[in-house]
Design an enzyme around this catalytic site. Structure first.
Site, mmCIF file in Angstrom:
data_model
loop_
_atom_site.group_PDB
_atom_site.id
_atom_site.type_symbol
_atom_site.label_atom_id
_atom_site.label_comp_id
_atom_site.label_asym_id
_atom_site.label_seq_id
_atom_site.Cartn_x
_atom_site.Cartn_y
_atom_site.Cartn_z
ATOM 1 N NE ARG A 1 -41.730 1.597 38.402
ATOM 2 C CZ ARG A 1 -42.016 2.901 38.248
ATOM 3 N NH1 ARG A 1 -41.540 3.573 37.212
ATOM 4 N NH2 ARG A 1 -42.773 3.535 39.113
ATOM 5 C CG HIS B 1 -47.684 3.013 40.983
ATOM 6 N ND1 HIS B 1 -46.640 2.665 41.828
ATOM 7 C CD2 HIS B 1 -47.248 4.100 40.286
ATOM 8 C CE1 HIS B 1 -45.632 3.506 41.649
ATOM 9 N NE2 HIS B 1 -45.968 4.373 40.722
ATOM 10 C CD GLN C 1 -47.844 8.310 42.406
ATOM 11 O OE1 GLN C 1 -46.727 8.152 41.932
ATOM 12 N NE2 GLN C 1 -48.222 9.454 42.941
ATOM 13 C CG ASP D 1 -51.215 7.360 34.717
ATOM 14 O OD1 ASP D 1 -50.187 7.976 34.389
ATOM 15 O OD2 ASP D 1 -51.232 6.124 34.919
ATOM 16 C CB CYS E 1 -48.881 8.983 39.192
ATOM 17 S SG CYS E 1 -49.250 8.524 37.491
ATOM 18 N NE ARG F 1 -44.293 7.085 44.796
ATOM 19 C CZ ARG F 1 -43.854 6.561 43.639
ATOM 20 N NH1 ARG F 1 -44.052 7.203 42.514
ATOM 21 N NH2 ARG F 1 -43.268 5.377 43.597
HETATM 22 N N1 NVA Z 1 -49.650 4.173 34.259
HETATM 23 C C1 NVA Z 1 -48.285 4.638 34.217
HETATM 24 C C2 NVA Z 1 -47.854 5.090 35.570
HETATM 25 C C3 NVA Z 1 -46.451 5.643 35.646
HETATM 26 C C4 NVA Z 1 -46.050 6.048 37.026
HETATM 27 C C5 NVA Z 1 -47.394 3.507 33.724
HETATM 28 O O1 NVA Z 1 -47.591 2.350 34.132
HETATM 29 O O2 NVA Z 1 -46.510 3.774 32.913
HETATM 30 N N1 CP Z 2 -45.022 8.149 39.493
HETATM 31 C C1 CP Z 2 -43.976 7.324 39.301
HETATM 32 O O1 CP Z 2 -43.968 6.170 39.706
HETATM 33 O O2 CP Z 2 -42.927 7.899 38.656
HETATM 34 P P1 CP Z 2 -41.649 7.167 38.063
HETATM 35 O O3 CP Z 2 -42.110 6.306 36.907
HETATM 36 O O4 CP Z 2 -40.747 8.276 37.628
HETATM 37 O O5 CP Z 2 -41.019 6.317 39.130
#
Ligand code: NVA
Ligand code: CP
Length: 302
Positions: free
Chosen positions: A102, A129, A132, A220, A260, A287
């Site tokens: 990540r 992502h 997800q 989101d 998400c 997930r």
């Molecule tokens: N768009 C959000 C998704 C989190 C799962 C982010 O990148 O923070």
């Molecule tokens: N939806 C998602 O990826 O959640 P986290 O940021 O908690 O991993």
């Protein structure tokens, strides 16, 4: 399929195969049927951003599959002190059977795959992502039974979620509508990809137009990880881009709502809508199952 870097790398049948295996793994878990398909395998998990769902689902998922997962925080790895991705990829490939990462830039994920010799999984970048969206598709199929011609509407920021939803949903035969301000549209390459789907794709800044007759409404956060400094400015840009009772009133009566998570109640979605739509928590659970399927496909022999 060698890696999971972004959904555009996968064919429709590869996506469906992952979803079918995810359903099987969910069944096996629920009925206590042993499914240690990754006995003796190790997954490294590199995190340069926070996480609740991704970390816990990958870690417990590896354990349930008979393997182990190592949490590798950027703060502790030499990569955080400037060791090149190229060297990191080569070294970690000698110890591990797969890496989930990540991070911010999609290029870093692609570079790990380029220089390493083990499967790489994108656990979220600024661009995409994919894990997800595999869980989202699994949840949609659980509730609706099929994908053909279902309409998913995404309301809000044209971010990593919007990018991956456009690609994933169009690939499996759904229609997609995106409602976002003209200043915050999805990635231009993704919009180009969507063009080929003709009137199965709609891009607008009109929330009610996009939500009309939707089968699935998705949203989101307005400020993603790394954009915290823009939060106030973004609150202004996204005012009106909220999933609430008015938005749902124009969708189909049995429309699902997905998010998400984490959610900012009162911003992109009202607390009431979250509380009235428990499928959001099935989505979070999935997930685990969808990622276990990805891990088995990439690291196992099944
Ligand atoms: N768009 C959000 C998704 C989190 C799962 C982010 O990148 O923070
Ligand atoms: N939806 C998602 O990826 O959640 P986290 O940021 O908690 O991993």
């Amino acid at each position: 399929m060698k890696h999971l870097l972004k959904l555009s790398d996968l064919s429709e049948s590869e996506i469906i195969e992952i979803l079918n295996l995810a359903d099987q793994l969910k069944y096996e878990k629920k009925h206590n049927i042993p499914h240690e398909y990754l006995k003796g395998k190790s997954l490294g998990m590199i995190f340069q951003k926070s996480s609740t769902r991704t970390r816990v689902s990958f870690e417990t998922g590896m354990y349930q599959l008979g393997g182990q997962a190592l949490f590798l925080s950027n703060r502790d790895l030499q990569i955080g002190r400037g060791e090149p991705v190229e060297d990191t990829a080569k070294v970690l490939s000698r110890y591990l059977d797969g890496i989930m990462i990540r991070t911010f830039e999609q290029k870093e994920v692609e570079d790990l795959a380029k220089y390493g010799s083990i499967p790489i999984i994108n656990g979220l970048t600024d661009y995409a992502h994919p894990c997800q969206v595999l869980a989202d598709l699994m949840t949609i199929r659980e509730y609706k039974g099929e994908f053909d011609n279902l309409k998913l509407t995404f309301v809000g920021d044209g971010n990593n979620m919007a990018n991956s939803l456009i690609v994933g949903c169009l690939k499996v035969g759904m229609r997609v509508a995106i409602a976002c301000p003209k200043t915050h549209q999805p990635d231009s390459g993704v919009l180009q990809f969507a063009k080929a789907y003709g009137d199965k794709f709609l891009m607008t800044d009109d929330v009610l137009q996009a939500c009309k007759d939707a089968d699935v409404i998705y949203t989101d956060v307005w400020a993603s990880m790394g954009q915290e400094g823009e939060a106030e400015e973004r609150k202004k840009a996204f005012a009106g881009y909220q999933v609430n009772d008015k938005t749902l009133a124009v969708a189909k009566k049995d429309a699902m709502v997905l998010h998400c998570l984490p959610a900012h109640r009162g911003e992109e979605i009202t607390a009431q809508v979250i509380d009235n739509h428990p499928e959001i928590f099935d989505e979070a659970e999935n997930r685990l199952h969808a990622q276990k399927a990805v891990l088995v496909k990439l690291m196992g022999h099944k």
